[in-house]
Design a protein around this motif. Structure first.
Motif, PDB file in Angstrom:
ATOM      1  N   SER A  31       0.843  -1.324  -0.006  1.00 19.93           N
ATOM      2  CA  SER A  31       0.056  -0.020   0.009  1.00 19.93           C
ATOM      3  C   SER A  31       0.858   1.377   0.073  1.00 19.93           C
ATOM      4  CB  SER A  31      -0.932  -0.028   1.311  1.00 19.93           C
ATOM      5  OG  SER A  31      -0.319   0.262   2.511  1.00 19.93           O
ATOM      6  N   TYR A  32       2.113   1.302  -0.050  1.00 25.65           N
ATOM      7  CA  TYR A  32       3.067   2.364   0.117  1.00 25.65           C
ATOM      8  C   TYR A  32       3.813   2.500  -1.163  1.00 25.65           C
ATOM      9  CZ  TYR A  32       2.469   2.102   5.325  1.00 25.65           C
ATOM     10  OH  TYR A  32       1.969   2.068   6.353  1.00 25.65           O
ATOM     11  N   THR A  33       3.809   3.907  -1.637  1.00 20.00           N
ATOM     12  CA  THR A  33       4.989   4.181  -2.560  1.00 20.00           C
ATOM     13  C   THR A  33       6.346   4.201  -1.939  1.00 20.00           C
ATOM     14  OG1 THR A  33       3.524   5.802  -3.608  1.00 20.00           O
ATOM     15  CG2 THR A  33       5.890   6.209  -3.897  1.00 20.00           C
ATOM     16  N   MET A  34       7.207   3.526  -2.564  1.00 22.66           N
ATOM     17  CA  MET A  34       8.558   3.424  -1.924  1.00 22.66           C
ATOM     18  C   MET A  34       9.659   4.316  -2.497  1.00 22.66           C
ATOM     19  SD  MET A  34       8.301   1.682   0.574  1.00 22.66           S
ATOM     20  CE  MET A  34       9.944   1.241   0.924  1.00 22.66           C
ATOM     21  N   GLY A  35      10.439   5.088  -1.759  1.00 25.79           N
ATOM     22  CA  GLY A  35      11.267   6.013  -2.422  1.00 25.79           C
ATOM     23  C   GLY A  35      12.707   5.599  -1.832  1.00 25.79           C
ATOM     24  N   TRP A  36      13.454   5.955  -2.793  1.00 26.78           N
ATOM     25  CA  TRP A  36      15.117   6.064  -2.119  1.00 26.78           C
ATOM     26  C   TRP A  36      15.673   7.541  -2.505  1.00 26.78           C
ATOM     27  CZ3 TRP A  36      17.498   1.907  -0.527  1.00 26.78           C
ATOM     28  CH2 TRP A  36      17.038   0.576  -0.644  1.00 26.78           C
ATOM     29  N   PHE A  37      16.440   7.747  -1.493  1.00 26.61           N
ATOM     30  CA  PHE A  37      16.949   9.133  -1.403  1.00 26.61           C
ATOM     31  C   PHE A  37      18.296   8.991  -0.749  1.00 26.61           C
ATOM     32  CE2 PHE A  37      13.131  11.702  -1.389  1.00 26.61           C
ATOM     33  CZ  PHE A  37      12.490  10.936  -1.278  1.00 26.61           C
ATOM     34  N   ARG A  38      19.169  10.167  -1.242  1.00 22.10           N
ATOM     35  CA  ARG A  38      20.516  10.124  -0.885  1.00 22.10           C
ATOM     36  C   ARG A  38      20.905  11.468  -0.299  1.00 22.10           C
ATOM     37  NH1 ARG A  38      23.705   9.289  -6.464  1.00 22.10           N
ATOM     38  NH2 ARG A  38      23.862  11.532  -7.280  1.00 22.10           N
ATOM     39  N   GLN A  39      21.988  11.357   0.645  1.00 20.53           N
ATOM     40  CA  GLN A  39      22.345  12.688   0.993  1.00 20.53           C
ATOM     41  C   GLN A  39      23.953  12.669   1.249  1.00 20.53           C
ATOM     42  OE1 GLN A  39      20.319  13.907   4.780  1.00 20.53           O
ATOM     43  NE2 GLN A  39      20.775  16.145   4.194  1.00 20.53           N
ATOM     44  N   ALA A  40      24.638  13.477   0.754  1.00 23.05           N
ATOM     45  CA  ALA A  40      25.886  13.644   0.643  1.00 23.05           C
ATOM     46  C   ALA A  40      26.278  14.680   1.772  1.00 23.05           C
ATOM     47  CB  ALA A  40      26.595  13.927  -0.598  1.00 23.05           C
ATOM     48  N   PRO A  41      27.541  14.632   2.168  1.00 20.07           N
ATOM     49  CA  PRO A  41      27.702  15.664   3.388  1.00 20.07           C
ATOM     50  C   PRO A  41      27.835  17.115   2.891  1.00 20.07           C
ATOM     51  CG  PRO A  41      29.325  13.818   3.398  1.00 20.07           C
ATOM     52  CD  PRO A  41      28.668  13.487   2.155  1.00 20.07           C
ATOM     53  N   GLY A  42      27.160  17.915   3.667  1.00 23.06           N
ATOM     54  CA  GLY A  42      27.018  19.214   3.218  1.00 23.06           C
ATOM     55  C   GLY A  42      25.942  19.433   2.071  1.00 23.06           C
ATOM     56  N   LYS A 100       2.051   6.812   2.068  1.00 20.08           N
ATOM     57  CA  LYS A 100       0.945   6.227   1.694  1.00 20.08           C
ATOM     58  C   LYS A 100       0.396   6.607   0.423  1.00 20.08           C
ATOM     59  CE  LYS A 100      -0.868   3.478   4.880  1.00 20.08           C
ATOM     60  NZ  LYS A 100      -1.440   2.393   4.136  1.00 20.08           N
ATOM     61  N   GLY A 101       0.603   7.846  -0.313  1.00 20.47           N
ATOM     62  CA  GLY A 101       0.065   8.213  -1.540  1.00 20.47           C
ATOM     63  C   GLY A 101       1.382   8.328  -2.571  1.00 20.47           C
ATOM     64  N   GLU A 102       1.036   8.745  -3.673  1.00 20.03           N
ATOM     65  CA  GLU A 102       1.993   9.205  -4.629  1.00 20.03           C
ATOM     66  C   GLU A 102       3.009  10.202  -3.887  1.00 20.03           C
ATOM     67  OE1 GLU A 102      -0.513   8.349  -8.695  1.00 20.03           O
ATOM     68  OE2 GLU A 102       0.254  10.476  -7.986  1.00 20.03           O
ATOM     69  N   ALA A 103       4.005   9.848  -4.428  1.00 24.40           N
ATOM     70  CA  ALA A 103       5.190  10.954  -3.628  1.00 24.40           C
ATOM     71  C   ALA A 103       6.377  10.950  -4.316  1.00 24.40           C
ATOM     72  CB  ALA A 103       5.379  10.649  -2.097  1.00 24.40           C
ATOM     73  N   VAL A 104       7.099  11.977  -4.208  1.00 23.98           N
ATOM     74  CA  VAL A 104       8.487  12.150  -4.810  1.00 23.98           C
ATOM     75  C   VAL A 104       9.333  12.931  -3.952  1.00 23.98           C
ATOM     76  CG1 VAL A 104       7.964  11.578  -7.181  1.00 23.98           C
ATOM     77  CG2 VAL A 104       8.015  14.040  -6.273  1.00 23.98           C
ATOM     78  N   ALA A 105       8.469  13.978  -3.111  1.00 27.29           N
ATOM     79  CA  ALA A 105       9.526  14.835  -2.188  1.00 27.29           C
ATOM     80  C   ALA A 105       9.743  14.230  -0.953  1.00 27.29           C
ATOM     81  CB  ALA A 105       8.875  16.229  -2.065  1.00 27.29           C
ATOM     82  N   PRO A 106      10.854  14.574  -0.301  1.00 26.02           N
ATOM     83  CA  PRO A 106      11.314  13.798   0.820  1.00 26.02           C
ATOM     84  C   PRO A 106      10.234  14.134   1.890  1.00 26.02           C
ATOM     85  CG  PRO A 106      13.130  15.155   0.062  1.00 26.02           C
ATOM     86  CD  PRO A 106      11.983  15.379  -0.936  1.00 26.02           C
ATOM     87  N   THR A 107       9.622  15.416   2.036  1.00 25.36           N
ATOM     88  CA  THR A 107       8.583  15.781   2.891  1.00 25.36           C
ATOM     89  C   THR A 107       7.220  14.872   2.828  1.00 25.36           C
ATOM     90  OG1 THR A 107       7.817  17.570   1.372  1.00 25.36           O
ATOM     91  CG2 THR A 107       9.173  17.835   3.298  1.00 25.36           C
ATOM     92  N   GLU A 108       7.045  14.303   1.677  1.00 29.44           N
ATOM     93  CA  GLU A 108       5.873  13.330   1.247  1.00 29.44           C
ATOM     94  C   GLU A 108       5.993  12.085   1.981  1.00 29.44           C
ATOM     95  OE1 GLU A 108       6.039  14.150  -2.872  1.00 29.44           O
ATOM     96  OE2 GLU A 108       4.144  15.592  -2.763  1.00 29.44           O
ATOM     97  N   PHE A 109       7.104  11.555   2.273  1.00 30.98           N
ATOM     98  CA  PHE A 109       7.326  10.355   2.908  1.00 30.98           C
ATOM     99  C   PHE A 109       7.460  10.513   4.565  1.00 30.98           C
ATOM    100  CE2 PHE A 109       8.525   7.786  -0.741  1.00 30.98           C
ATOM    101  CZ  PHE A 109       8.523   8.783  -1.626  1.00 30.98           C
ATOM    102  N   SER A 110       6.530   9.638   5.055  1.00 26.53           N
ATOM    103  CA  SER A 110       6.311   9.611   6.549  1.00 26.53           C
ATOM    104  C   SER A 110       7.341   8.606   7.182  1.00 26.53           C
ATOM    105  CB  SER A 110       4.662   9.170   6.752  1.00 26.53           C
ATOM    106  OG  SER A 110       3.839  10.082   6.058  1.00 26.53           O
ATOM    107  N   PHE A 111       7.912   7.684   6.720  1.00 31.58           N
ATOM    108  CA  PHE A 111       8.412   6.545   7.184  1.00 31.58           C
ATOM    109  C   PHE A 111       9.784   6.390   6.538  1.00 31.58           C
ATOM    110  CE2 PHE A 111       4.634   5.559   9.736  1.00 31.58           C
ATOM    111  CZ  PHE A 111       3.728   5.641   8.531  1.00 31.58           C
ATOM    112  N   TRP A 112      10.885   6.193   7.409  1.00 31.84           N
ATOM    113  CA  TRP A 112      12.162   6.327   6.812  1.00 31.84           C
ATOM    114  C   TRP A 112      13.047   5.199   7.406  1.00 31.84           C
ATOM    115  CZ3 TRP A 112      14.335   9.817   3.134  1.00 31.84           C
ATOM    116  CH2 TRP A 112      13.357  10.692   2.735  1.00 31.84           C
TER     117      TRP A 112
END
Length: 122
Positions: A31-42, A100-112
């Motif tokens: 039931s979840y849209t699954m996203g992958w993100f990355r964060q480099a230093p700075g 839970k819904g369609e999402a692409v922005a980090p703020t749209e994802f509730s669980f990490w």
């Protein structure tokens, strides 16, 4: 409420490959849209890509197009990020996230998930 556990990071030479896994528990994975993100230093956290609930639709960020593949296995409650032809600039902490819904922005994802370090050596 879904919990996410990321695995598969590490050190790899430029041009190499890695596959990250994101195992979900405690919720209805399909039931979840699954996203992958990355964060480099700075730098700000950026979208690598996101998979629709069925996996039939995947949106890729510019940095991932042509080299990375996002998939999911709803029977195993697991999402995957296959990375090929890795570059030093791909070095970052990689996270998976669920929405839970369609999402692409980090703020749209509730669980990490907790994040995993990927380091690409030149």
């Amino acid at each position: 409420q879904v919990q996410l556990a990321v695995s598969g990071g590490g050190l790899v030479q430029a041009g190499g490959s890695l596959r990250l896994s994101c195992a979900a528990s405690g919720g209805s994975f399909s039931s979840y849209t699954m996203g992958w993100f990355r964060q480099a230093p700075g730098k700000q956290r950026e979208l690598v890509g996101a998979s629709s609930r069925t996996g039939g639709g995947v949106y890729y960020g510019d940095s991932a197009k042509g080299r990375f593949t996002i998939s999911r296995d709803n029977a195993k409650d697991t999402a995957y990020l296959q990375m090929k032809r890795l570059k030093p600039e791909d070095t970052a902490v990689y996270y998976c996230a669920a929405a839970k819904g369609e999402a692409v922005a980090p703020t749209e994802f509730s669980f990490w998930g907790q994040g995993t370090q990927v380091t690409v050596a030149s």
